[in-house]
Design a protein around this motif. Sequence first.
Motif, PDB file in Angstrom:
ATOM      1  N   LEU A 144      44.202  19.947   9.618  1.00  0.00           N
ATOM      2  CA  LEU A 144      43.798  18.658  10.186  1.00  0.00           C
ATOM      3  C   LEU A 144      44.984  17.940  10.823  1.00  0.00           C
ATOM      4  O   LEU A 144      44.884  17.417  11.930  1.00  0.00           O
ATOM      5  CB  LEU A 144      43.162  17.788   9.092  1.00  0.00           C
ATOM      6  N   THR A 145      46.122  17.947  10.149  1.00  0.00           N
ATOM      7  CA  THR A 145      47.299  17.247  10.678  1.00  0.00           C
ATOM      8  C   THR A 145      47.921  17.980  11.868  1.00  0.00           C
ATOM      9  O   THR A 145      48.669  17.375  12.628  1.00  0.00           O
ATOM     10  CB  THR A 145      48.370  17.026   9.589  1.00  0.00           C
ATOM     11  N   ALA A 146      47.597  19.263  12.046  1.00  0.00           N
ATOM     12  CA  ALA A 146      48.173  20.050  13.138  1.00  0.00           C
ATOM     13  C   ALA A 146      47.300  20.066  14.399  1.00  0.00           C
ATOM     14  O   ALA A 146      47.665  20.709  15.378  1.00  0.00           O
ATOM     15  CB  ALA A 146      48.409  21.483  12.663  1.00  0.00           C
ATOM     16  N   LEU A 147      46.189  19.363  14.393  1.00  0.00           N
ATOM     17  CA  LEU A 147      45.292  19.384  15.548  1.00  0.00           C
ATOM     18  C   LEU A 147      45.978  18.823  16.794  1.00  0.00           C
ATOM     19  O   LEU A 147      46.703  17.828  16.712  1.00  0.00           O
ATOM     20  CB  LEU A 147      44.032  18.560  15.263  1.00  0.00           C
ATOM     21  N   PRO A 148      45.720  19.416  17.959  1.00  0.00           N
ATOM     22  CA  PRO A 148      46.284  18.922  19.225  1.00  0.00           C
ATOM     23  C   PRO A 148      45.453  17.741  19.750  1.00  0.00           C
ATOM     24  O   PRO A 148      44.614  17.892  20.631  1.00  0.00           O
ATOM     25  CB  PRO A 148      46.177  20.140  20.147  1.00  0.00           C
ATOM     26  N   LEU A 149      45.700  16.580  19.210  1.00  0.00           N
ATOM     27  CA  LEU A 149      44.865  15.411  19.511  1.00  0.00           C
ATOM     28  C   LEU A 149      44.950  14.958  20.967  1.00  0.00           C
ATOM     29  O   LEU A 149      44.010  14.344  21.472  1.00  0.00           O
ATOM     30  CB  LEU A 149      45.221  14.262  18.573  1.00  0.00           C
ATOM     31  N   GLN A 150      46.053  15.263  21.645  1.00  0.00           N
ATOM     32  CA  GLN A 150      46.196  14.847  23.033  1.00  0.00           C
ATOM     33  C   GLN A 150      45.124  15.476  23.919  1.00  0.00           C
ATOM     34  O   GLN A 150      44.804  14.955  24.976  1.00  0.00           O
ATOM     35  CB  GLN A 150      47.601  15.161  23.569  1.00  0.00           C
ATOM     36  N   SER A 151      44.523  16.578  23.468  1.00  0.00           N
ATOM     37  CA  SER A 151      43.486  17.251  24.258  1.00  0.00           C
ATOM     38  C   SER A 151      42.096  16.650  24.032  1.00  0.00           C
ATOM     39  O   SER A 151      41.133  17.111  24.634  1.00  0.00           O
ATOM     40  CB  SER A 151      43.471  18.744  23.939  1.00  0.00           C
ATOM     41  N   ARG A 152      41.988  15.640  23.174  1.00  0.00           N
ATOM     42  CA  ARG A 152      40.726  14.948  22.884  1.00  0.00           C
ATOM     43  C   ARG A 152      39.632  15.936  22.419  1.00  0.00           C
ATOM     44  O   ARG A 152      38.541  15.986  22.972  1.00  0.00           O
ATOM     45  CB  ARG A 152      40.262  14.144  24.088  1.00  0.00           C
ATOM     46  N   PRO A 153      39.912  16.728  21.378  1.00  0.00           N
ATOM     47  CA  PRO A 153      38.985  17.785  20.989  1.00  0.00           C
ATOM     48  C   PRO A 153      37.735  17.278  20.274  1.00  0.00           C
ATOM     49  O   PRO A 153      37.700  16.184  19.705  1.00  0.00           O
ATOM     50  CB  PRO A 153      39.824  18.619  20.009  1.00  0.00           C
ATOM     51  N   VAL A 154      36.721  18.126  20.317  1.00  0.00           N
ATOM     52  CA  VAL A 154      35.562  18.007  19.445  1.00  0.00           C
ATOM     53  C   VAL A 154      35.857  18.962  18.298  1.00  0.00           C
ATOM     54  O   VAL A 154      36.107  20.151  18.534  1.00  0.00           O
ATOM     55  CB  VAL A 154      34.259  18.399  20.170  1.00  0.00           C
ATOM     56  N   VAL A 155      35.862  18.449  17.064  1.00  0.00           N
ATOM     57  CA  VAL A 155      36.288  19.236  15.909  1.00  0.00           C
ATOM     58  C   VAL A 155      35.138  19.403  14.920  1.00  0.00           C
ATOM     59  O   VAL A 155      34.592  18.417  14.422  1.00  0.00           O
ATOM     60  CB  VAL A 155      37.478  18.550  15.193  1.00  0.00           C
ATOM     61  N   ALA A 156      34.773  20.654  14.648  1.00  0.00           N
ATOM     62  CA  ALA A 156      33.823  20.956  13.573  1.00  0.00           C
ATOM     63  C   ALA A 156      34.641  21.087  12.299  1.00  0.00           C
ATOM     64  O   ALA A 156      35.526  21.939  12.210  1.00  0.00           O
ATOM     65  CB  ALA A 156      33.070  22.249  13.862  1.00  0.00           C
ATOM     66  N   THR A 157      34.381  20.216  11.344  1.00  0.00           N
ATOM     67  CA  THR A 157      35.139  20.222  10.095  1.00  0.00           C
ATOM     68  C   THR A 157      34.403  21.040   9.046  1.00  0.00           C
ATOM     69  O   THR A 157      33.242  21.402   9.220  1.00  0.00           O
ATOM     70  CB  THR A 157      35.329  18.784   9.566  1.00  0.00           C
ATOM     71  N   GLY A 158      35.092  21.296   7.945  1.00  0.00           N
ATOM     72  CA  GLY A 158      34.446  21.922   6.800  1.00  0.00           C
ATOM     73  C   GLY A 158      33.599  20.892   6.074  1.00  0.00           C
ATOM     74  O   GLY A 158      33.853  19.689   6.161  1.00  0.00           O
ATOM     75  N   GLY A 159      32.602  21.355   5.357  1.00  0.00           N
ATOM     76  CA  GLY A 159      31.665  20.455   4.689  1.00  0.00           C
ATOM     77  C   GLY A 159      32.284  19.526   3.660  1.00  0.00           C
ATOM     78  O   GLY A 159      31.785  18.437   3.420  1.00  0.00           O
ATOM     79  N   GLY A 160      33.400  19.930   3.051  1.00  0.00           N
ATOM     80  CA  GLY A 160      34.007  19.113   2.006  1.00  0.00           C
ATOM     81  C   GLY A 160      35.195  18.286   2.448  1.00  0.00           C
ATOM     82  O   GLY A 160      35.818  17.611   1.631  1.00  0.00           O
ATOM     83  N   ILE A 161      35.516  18.293   3.733  1.00  0.00           N
ATOM     84  CA  ILE A 161      36.712  17.597   4.203  1.00  0.00           C
ATOM     85  C   ILE A 161      36.677  16.105   3.881  1.00  0.00           C
ATOM     86  O   ILE A 161      37.700  15.493   3.634  1.00  0.00           O
ATOM     87  CB  ILE A 161      36.948  17.836   5.716  1.00  0.00           C
ATOM     88  N   VAL A 162      35.495  15.536   3.860  1.00  0.00           N
ATOM     89  CA  VAL A 162      35.365  14.085   3.633  1.00  0.00           C
ATOM     90  C   VAL A 162      35.595  13.691   2.179  1.00  0.00           C
ATOM     91  O   VAL A 162      35.674  12.501   1.873  1.00  0.00           O
ATOM     92  CB  VAL A 162      33.989  13.555   4.091  1.00  0.00           C
ATOM     93  N   LEU A 163      35.720  14.658   1.294  1.00  0.00           N
ATOM     94  CA  LEU A 163      35.948  14.335  -0.116  1.00  0.00           C
ATOM     95  C   LEU A 163      37.309  13.692  -0.330  1.00  0.00           C
ATOM     96  O   LEU A 163      37.497  12.923  -1.269  1.00  0.00           O
ATOM     97  CB  LEU A 163      35.823  15.591  -0.982  1.00  0.00           C
ATOM     98  N   SER A 164      38.245  14.000   0.544  1.00  0.00           N
ATOM     99  CA  SER A 164      39.594  13.456   0.451  1.00  0.00           C
ATOM    100  C   SER A 164      39.693  12.165   1.252  1.00  0.00           C
ATOM    101  O   SER A 164      39.449  12.149   2.461  1.00  0.00           O
ATOM    102  CB  SER A 164      40.601  14.473   0.998  1.00  0.00           C
TER     103      SER A 164
END
Length: 177
Positions: free
Chosen positions: A70-90
């Motif tokens: 998550l912290t390594a995502l290339p945010l400058q490219s304005r991506p659409v990101v499919a996350t894992g189902g449990g990512i929101v637990l944190s």
Amino acid sequence: MNGSSGRTAIYLTGFMGSGKSTVGRTLAQHLDRPFIDLDDQIERRESRSISRIFAESGEAAFREAELLALTALPLQSRPVVATGGGIVLSRENRLLMDRSGVRVWLNCPLAEIVRRLGNTAGGRDRRPLWSGDPQELGRLLEQRTPAYASADLSVDAAGAVDRTVGEIVRWLEGLGE
């Protein structure tokens, strides 16, 4: 609902089988943005499948790998990101996503999730928490629902992909995206 000022990524969250990867690919194509499947990123970084990470190192190790991806995502490219189902637990993950983008919850009823998952229990590399027991799945979904519900947008993901994508696009247009 949070504003989108300064935030660029679109994070698709939701339970396994809610359609994050499918919706994400279609949404990214519609918006002419790159699509990133976070689980793919984790598997590449770890050189092993999600289920092997769970089996060999445990869920805590997977969650750490998830945070790193998550912290390594290339945010400058304005991506659409499919996350894992449990990512929101944190809470840390939710804050990272909220600071860098908008979170969209693909809300799908348990019966539809079970139908979509079908007989993938135990045999699907990406679903180490799916044992094939719908009641167990229901308990897990119930535990996660409050975290999913904290998203910027909740979309009914039980129907056609195009309808789900259309609803997200209309909402983004309302934000000025």
